[in-house]
Design a protein around this motif. Structure first.
Motif, PDB file in Angstrom:
ATOM      1  N   ALA A   1     -12.016  13.064  41.354  1.00  0.00           N
ATOM      2  CA  ALA A   1     -13.308  13.656  41.701  1.00  0.00           C
ATOM      3  C   ALA A   1     -14.028  14.058  40.417  1.00  0.00           C
ATOM      4  CB  ALA A   1     -13.105  14.872  42.593  1.00  0.00           C
ATOM      5  N   GLU A   2     -15.324  13.806  40.405  1.00  0.00           N
ATOM      6  CA  GLU A   2     -16.118  14.161  39.236  1.00  0.00           C
ATOM      7  C   GLU A   2     -16.300  15.674  39.111  1.00  0.00           C
ATOM      8  OE1 GLU A   2     -17.528  10.260  40.931  1.00  0.00           O
ATOM      9  OE2 GLU A   2     -17.171  12.232  41.752  1.00  0.00           O
ATOM     10  N   LYS A   3     -16.478  16.332  40.247  1.00  0.00           N
ATOM     11  CA  LYS A   3     -16.733  17.767  40.224  1.00  0.00           C
ATOM     12  C   LYS A   3     -16.375  18.344  41.587  1.00  0.00           C
ATOM     13  CE  LYS A   3     -20.568  19.175  38.241  1.00  0.00           C
ATOM     14  NZ  LYS A   3     -21.980  19.504  38.016  1.00  0.00           N
ATOM     15  N   SER A   4     -15.796  19.520  41.595  1.00  0.00           N
ATOM     16  CA  SER A   4     -15.454  20.229  42.827  1.00  0.00           C
ATOM     17  C   SER A   4     -15.925  21.671  42.708  1.00  0.00           C
ATOM     18  CB  SER A   4     -13.940  20.193  43.061  1.00  0.00           C
ATOM     19  OG  SER A   4     -13.584  21.108  44.086  1.00  0.00           O
ATOM     20  N   GLY A   5     -16.839  22.056  43.575  1.00  0.00           N
ATOM     21  CA  GLY A   5     -17.327  23.441  43.558  1.00  0.00           C
ATOM     22  C   GLY A   5     -16.223  24.433  43.872  1.00  0.00           C
ATOM     23  N   ASN A   6     -15.424  24.155  44.913  1.00  0.00           N
ATOM     24  CA  ASN A   6     -14.319  25.050  45.237  1.00  0.00           C
ATOM     25  C   ASN A   6     -13.281  25.051  44.122  1.00  0.00           C
ATOM     26  OD1 ASN A   6     -15.522  25.690  47.646  1.00  0.00           O
ATOM     27  ND2 ASN A   6     -14.072  24.583  48.925  1.00  0.00           N
ATOM     28  N   GLY A   7     -12.989  23.862  43.564  1.00  0.00           N
ATOM     29  CA  GLY A   7     -12.012  23.772  42.482  1.00  0.00           C
ATOM     30  C   GLY A   7     -12.435  24.563  41.256  1.00  0.00           C
ATOM     31  N   VAL A   8     -13.726  24.487  40.927  1.00  0.00           N
ATOM     32  CA  VAL A   8     -14.246  25.238  39.783  1.00  0.00           C
ATOM     33  C   VAL A   8     -14.122  26.740  40.028  1.00  0.00           C
ATOM     34  CG1 VAL A   8     -16.392  25.818  38.581  1.00  0.00           C
ATOM     35  CG2 VAL A   8     -15.770  23.428  38.919  1.00  0.00           C
ATOM     36  N   ARG A   9     -14.458  27.185  41.239  1.00  0.00           N
ATOM     37  CA  ARG A   9     -14.354  28.631  41.538  1.00  0.00           C
ATOM     38  C   ARG A   9     -12.908  29.100  41.481  1.00  0.00           C
ATOM     39  NH1 ARG A   9     -17.030  29.772  46.988  1.00  0.00           N
ATOM     40  NH2 ARG A   9     -15.332  28.417  47.363  1.00  0.00           N
ATOM     41  N   GLY A  92     -23.374  16.123  40.601  1.00  0.00           N
ATOM     42  CA  GLY A  92     -22.250  15.836  39.712  1.00  0.00           C
ATOM     43  C   GLY A  92     -21.215  15.001  40.433  1.00  0.00           C
ATOM     44  N   ASN A  93     -21.329  14.905  41.744  1.00  0.00           N
ATOM     45  CA  ASN A  93     -20.559  14.001  42.592  1.00  0.00           C
ATOM     46  C   ASN A  93     -21.478  13.567  43.740  1.00  0.00           C
ATOM     47  OD1 ASN A  93     -20.532  16.441  43.974  1.00  0.00           O
ATOM     48  ND2 ASN A  93     -18.384  16.400  44.451  1.00  0.00           N
ATOM     49  N   PRO A  94     -21.184  12.436  44.398  1.00  0.00           N
ATOM     50  CA  PRO A  94     -22.121  11.864  45.367  1.00  0.00           C
ATOM     51  C   PRO A  94     -22.040  12.501  46.749  1.00  0.00           C
ATOM     52  CG  PRO A  94     -20.215  10.430  45.127  1.00  0.00           C
ATOM     53  CD  PRO A  94     -20.036  11.555  44.145  1.00  0.00           C
ATOM     54  N   PRO A 122     -20.915   2.219  46.270  1.00  0.00           N
ATOM     55  CA  PRO A 122     -19.855   1.422  45.654  1.00  0.00           C
ATOM     56  C   PRO A 122     -18.613   2.229  45.266  1.00  0.00           C
ATOM     57  CG  PRO A 122     -21.699   1.683  44.134  1.00  0.00           C
ATOM     58  CD  PRO A 122     -22.141   2.221  45.469  1.00  0.00           C
ATOM     59  N   ARG A 123     -18.772   3.536  45.057  1.00  0.00           N
ATOM     60  CA  ARG A 123     -17.607   4.380  44.736  1.00  0.00           C
ATOM     61  C   ARG A 123     -17.363   5.409  45.841  1.00  0.00           C
ATOM     62  NH1 ARG A 123     -19.193   5.380  38.644  1.00  0.00           N
ATOM     63  NH2 ARG A 123     -19.481   7.469  39.452  1.00  0.00           N
ATOM     64  N   ARG A 124     -17.843   5.081  47.029  1.00  0.00           N
ATOM     65  CA  ARG A 124     -17.741   5.952  48.210  1.00  0.00           C
ATOM     66  C   ARG A 124     -18.587   7.220  48.027  1.00  0.00           C
ATOM     67  NH1 ARG A 124     -11.878   7.053  49.607  1.00  0.00           N
ATOM     68  NH2 ARG A 124     -11.773   7.409  47.385  1.00  0.00           N
ATOM     69  N   THR A 125     -18.642   8.045  49.064  1.00  0.00           N
ATOM     70  CA  THR A 125     -19.450   9.261  48.997  1.00  0.00           C
ATOM     71  C   THR A 125     -18.889  10.340  49.901  1.00  0.00           C
ATOM     72  OG1 THR A 125     -21.721  10.125  49.087  1.00  0.00           O
ATOM     73  CG2 THR A 125     -21.068   8.638  50.865  1.00  0.00           C
ATOM     74  N   ASN A 126     -19.232  11.570  49.608  1.00  0.00           N
ATOM     75  CA  ASN A 126     -18.995  12.692  50.509  1.00  0.00           C
ATOM     76  C   ASN A 126     -20.124  12.678  51.532  1.00  0.00           C
ATOM     77  OD1 ASN A 126     -16.798  14.088  48.939  1.00  0.00           O
ATOM     78  ND2 ASN A 126     -18.407  14.065  47.408  1.00  0.00           N
ATOM     79  N   TRP A 143     -17.364  15.884  55.546  1.00  0.00           N
ATOM     80  CA  TRP A 143     -16.387  14.802  55.397  1.00  0.00           C
ATOM     81  C   TRP A 143     -16.297  14.522  53.900  1.00  0.00           C
ATOM     82  CZ3 TRP A 143     -13.197  12.560  58.846  1.00  0.00           C
ATOM     83  CH2 TRP A 143     -12.465  11.459  58.388  1.00  0.00           C
ATOM     84  N   GLU A 144     -15.142  14.769  53.324  1.00  0.00           N
ATOM     85  CA  GLU A 144     -14.966  14.610  51.884  1.00  0.00           C
ATOM     86  C   GLU A 144     -14.288  13.278  51.597  1.00  0.00           C
ATOM     87  OE1 GLU A 144     -12.435  17.452  49.311  1.00  0.00           O
ATOM     88  OE2 GLU A 144     -14.383  18.420  49.586  1.00  0.00           O
ATOM     89  N   ARG A 145     -14.863  12.527  50.664  1.00  0.00           N
ATOM     90  CA  ARG A 145     -14.282  11.212  50.361  1.00  0.00           C
ATOM     91  C   ARG A 145     -12.849  11.381  49.872  1.00  0.00           C
ATOM     92  NH1 ARG A 145     -16.743   9.441  44.471  1.00  0.00           N
ATOM     93  NH2 ARG A 145     -16.521  11.540  43.681  1.00  0.00           N
ATOM     94  N   GLY A 146     -11.987  10.575  50.425  1.00  0.00           N
ATOM     95  CA  GLY A 146     -10.579  10.606  50.047  1.00  0.00           C
ATOM     96  C   GLY A 146      -9.775  11.698  50.720  1.00  0.00           C
ATOM     97  N   ALA A 147     -10.429  12.638  51.380  1.00  0.00           N
ATOM     98  CA  ALA A 147      -9.719  13.751  52.010  1.00  0.00           C
ATOM     99  C   ALA A 147     -10.012  13.870  53.502  1.00  0.00           C
ATOM    100  CB  ALA A 147     -10.067  15.065  51.320  1.00  0.00           C
ATOM    101  N   GLY A 148     -11.180  13.389  53.940  1.00  0.00           N
ATOM    102  CA  GLY A 148     -11.547  13.493  55.352  1.00  0.00           C
ATOM    103  C   GLY A 148     -12.225  14.814  55.677  1.00  0.00           C
ATOM    104  N   ARG A 149     -12.033  15.259  56.909  1.00  0.00           N
ATOM    105  CA  ARG A 149     -12.652  16.496  57.375  1.00  0.00           C
ATOM    106  C   ARG A 149     -12.207  17.651  56.479  1.00  0.00           C
ATOM    107  NH1 ARG A 149     -11.534  20.897  59.851  1.00  0.00           N
ATOM    108  NH2 ARG A 149     -12.934  21.841  61.352  1.00  0.00           N
ATOM    109  N   THR A 150     -13.170  18.454  56.054  1.00  0.00           N
ATOM    110  CA  THR A 150     -12.904  19.553  55.129  1.00  0.00           C
ATOM    111  C   THR A 150     -13.570  20.819  55.648  1.00  0.00           C
ATOM    112  OG1 THR A 150     -12.839  17.983  53.282  1.00  0.00           O
ATOM    113  CG2 THR A 150     -13.162  20.283  52.728  1.00  0.00           C
ATOM    114  N   GLU A 151     -12.844  21.926  55.608  1.00  0.00           N
ATOM    115  CA  GLU A 151     -13.355  23.197  56.134  1.00  0.00           C
ATOM    116  C   GLU A 151     -14.531  23.748  55.335  1.00  0.00           C
ATOM    117  OE1 GLU A 151     -12.194  25.238  58.854  1.00  0.00           O
ATOM    118  OE2 GLU A 151     -11.329  23.321  59.433  1.00  0.00           O
TER     119      GLU A 151
END
Length: 186
Positions: A1-9, A92-94, A122-126, A143-151
């Motif tokens: 992932a290019e950027k994750s808001g939750n991950g950054v926090r 920062g991510n699609p 071409p690189r999928r999207t959220n 719906w998060e790319r590569g993870a599916g349904r996300t809370e």
């Protein structure tokens, strides 16, 4: 992932809780999707309050990347056998925000994977389904790319807020209500 808001926090909270950065109260984190700034607003021994600046929003399709010219704002996207109004953007991510899809788990489960793997991306999207409640509140399913349904998702909350503001549906300060919690976005 290019950027994750939750991950950054989460990363910023860890640094503020367990390093000398708490005294500094501000950090800059470099991600593949660009730099992010985090500021510790308060800590009461049990809970931290952070403000994260996720960077600039771009509605230019090439920035996602997306196989479309110019900006993709409030345009029709064919998903399966149905067309939805979508705004596509990068924070920062699609992201592809559906503005008129039913806000329910069944739609999310059916439409999410189709949008994630749509030929336009071409690189999928959220993907998010948004519903404006009032000028200060938007509900969202993710719906998060590569993870599916996300809370909940920090970058998704930013994408939904930016879409609502760009469409003139909300004020610039918006509460984005997701199943996993509410984020204040401005």
């Amino acid at each position: 992932a290019e950027k994750s808001g939750n991950g950054v926090r989460i990363f910023a909270k860890y640094l503020f809780d367990h390093t000398a950065l708490r005294e500094q109260k501000s950090i800059r984190i470099h991600t593949l999707g660009g730099p992010v700034s985090a500021v510790l607003l308060g800590h009461d021994g049990r809970q931290s309050t952070l403000r994260v600046s996720m960077g600039k929003v771009s509605f230019v399709a090439a920035d996602l990347p997306m196989n479309a010219p110019g900006e993709f704002v409030a345009q029709q996207i064919l998903v399966g056998d149905r067309a939805y109004t979508a705004t596509c953007l990068s924070v920062g991510n699609p992201h592809c925000v559906l503005m008129d899809a039913p806000l329910d788990e069944e739609t999310l489960g059916v439409v999410g994977p189709l949008v994630e793997h749509h030929a336009l991306f071409p690189r999928r999207t959220n993907m998010q389904i948004m519903q404006v409640v009032d000028r200060q509140t938007v509900r969202a399913l993710i719906w998060e790319r590569g993870a599916g349904r996300t809370e909940s998702s920090g970058s998704s909350a930013c994408a939904v807020a930016a879409t609502a503001v760009r469409a003139g549906l909300t004020d610039r300060a918006v509460k984005v209500v997701m199943p996993g919690g509410t984020l204040e976005v401005s």
